[in-house]
Design an enzyme around this catalytic site. Structure first.
Site: not given
Ligand SMILES: NC(=O)c1ccc[n+]([C@@H]2O[C@H](COP(=O)([O-])OP(=O)(O)OC[C@H]3O[C@@H](n4cnc5c(N)ncnc54)[C@H](OP(=O)(O)O)[C@@H]3O)[C@@H](O)[C@H]2O)c1
Length: 344
Positions: A11, A130, A235, A242
């Site tokens: 999600t 990223c 940021r 980016h």
């Molecule tokens: N965004 C980027 O550019 C980027 C790039 C490289 C790496 N990342 C990494 O990728 C990861 C996710 O980033 P994002 O940007 O997608 O974050 P996000 O939009 O905040 O999404 C977080 C996701 O994790 C789920 N989650 C949170 N707590 C959980 C739990 N207890 N059990 C199962 N699922 C859980 C959330 O589900 P719910 O909706 O149910 O809360 C949601 O699906 C992070 O580790 C981030 O550092 C991100």
């Protein structure tokens, strides 16, 4: 039969992109399972032209899952990735939790695909930060030609890199500015709308931020431990993609024309560099695209063998979801995993 793939964090910003890219690239999956927290149990998540019901992580049996794309943050990954790997799935993790573990390969397929075999030690493969992913895609072909000594990089990172709540914050703050309300600051340390913040992740003892440290450590692990790198990570009020201003010092001579030609045929790179108004890539155009765009390639006369360039990519795709799926494709094309159901 194809593979069973679980997307944990389905999600989230990255997870939703993973679902789209799995469908777009027709990844050989027989079944895709959307997984998130208990909060999201039962909600609809789109996968191509289908809709999947999201499952809560605690309720998923990973014993017949072949590949688990993890994108739910470090704390969840620390607890769950070893358990999922022990159940027999290969975990490809997007958080920073495993990136610096010597027994976990950190992979950008255009750069170090051969290192992927190291996944057998822990059953986990790490996806880089990223900012690092797009940087090393651009640096690798130049390093092969002229050996990089030192890199100085300033990043301009979009809010989607901080998750979906951060995108909401930029949106609501921007609206507040236009309606003359006080912008609410929650996710970022200062207002991000019509502003920029020279601080991503926590501060370290030497004054650098963890985000800046990650770029150093990950470039060394993926590309070459001899490369010296210093970064300033900022940021900016951009939703997706980016950008990076990158100054590189090489061991050997290399001209801007040579670099342009090398990058034109390098995997994952797309050069847009016509030295006129608009003859360069911006984050807006890179959003939703797979390429790492390289522009403004020029010689830096202040050092011996220096080049400066502008590198832009979609952080949710090459910086996260696309790279993770390219790693999964690597496992499949190199026959490093077999679908469990086929084996049964
Ligand atoms: N965004 C980027 O550019 C980027 C790039 C490289 C790496 N990342 C990494 O990728 C990861 C996710 O980033 P994002 O940007 O997608 O974050 P996000 O939009 O905040 O999404 C977080 C996701 O994790 C789920 N989650 C949170 N707590 C959980 C739990 N207890 N059990 C199962 N699922 C859980 C959330 O589900 P719910 O909706 O149910 O809360 C949601 O699906 C992070 O580790 C981030 O550092 C991100």
């Amino acid at each position: 039969m194809g593979y069973k793939v679980a997307v944990v964090g389905a999600t989230g910003n990255v997870g939703r992109e993973m679902m789209d890219i799995l469908a777009e690239r027709a990844f050989p999956a027989d079944e895709v399972v959307a997984v998130a927290s208990r909060r999201s149990q039962g909600i609809d998540v789109s996968f191509g032209d289908k809709t999947l019901k999201c499952k809560a992580l605690e309720h998923v049996d990973f014993s017949d899952v072949d590949i688990c794309l993890m994108s739910a943050g470090s704390a969840i990954s620390k607890e769950w990735s070893p358990r999922i790997a022990a159940a027999g799935a290969v975990v490809i993790d997007n958080s920073s939790c495993w990136r610096y573990d010597a027994d976990v390969p950190l992979i950008v397929p255009e750069v170090n695909a051969d290192a992927v075999t190291g996944f057998r030690k822990k059953g986990i493969i790490a996806n880089p930060n990223c900012s690092t992913a797009q940087l090393v895609v651009a640096l690798k072909p130049l390093h092969d030609k002229a050996r990089i000594k030192r890199v100085v990089v300033a990043t301009y990172q979009s809010v989607s890199g901080a998750g979906k709540e951060a995108m909401d914050e930029l949106f609501s703050q921007t609206k507040s500015v236009f309606t003359m309300d006080e912008p609410q600051v929650k996710k970022f340390p200062k207002r991000i709308a019509f502003n920029l913040i020279p601080h991503i992740d926590v501060f370290m003892e030497d004054g650098y931020t963890k985000e800046e440290w990650k770029m150093v450590a990950e470039t060394k692990k993926i590309l070459d431990p001899k490369i010296k790198l210093t970064a300033t990570c900022v940021r900016v009020p951009v939703f997706v993609s980016h950008s990076e201003a990158v100054n590189v010092e090489f061991e050997e001579p290399i001209t801007a024309d040579e670099a342009r030609e090398i990058l034109r045929s390098a995997p994952g790179c797309l050069v847009i560099d016509t030295r006129e108004a608009g003859g360069y890539a911006t984050p807006y155009e890179a959003a939703g695209e797979d390429a790492t765009y390289i522009s403004r390639i020029r010689e830096d006369a202040t050092v011996e063998n220096g080049l400066t360039m502008w590198v832009v990519s979609d952080n949710l795709r090459k910086g996260a979801a696309l790279n993770a799926i390219q790693i999964a494709e690597c496992l499949v094309s190199r026959k490093l995993i077999a679908a469990k159901r086929k084996a049964a």
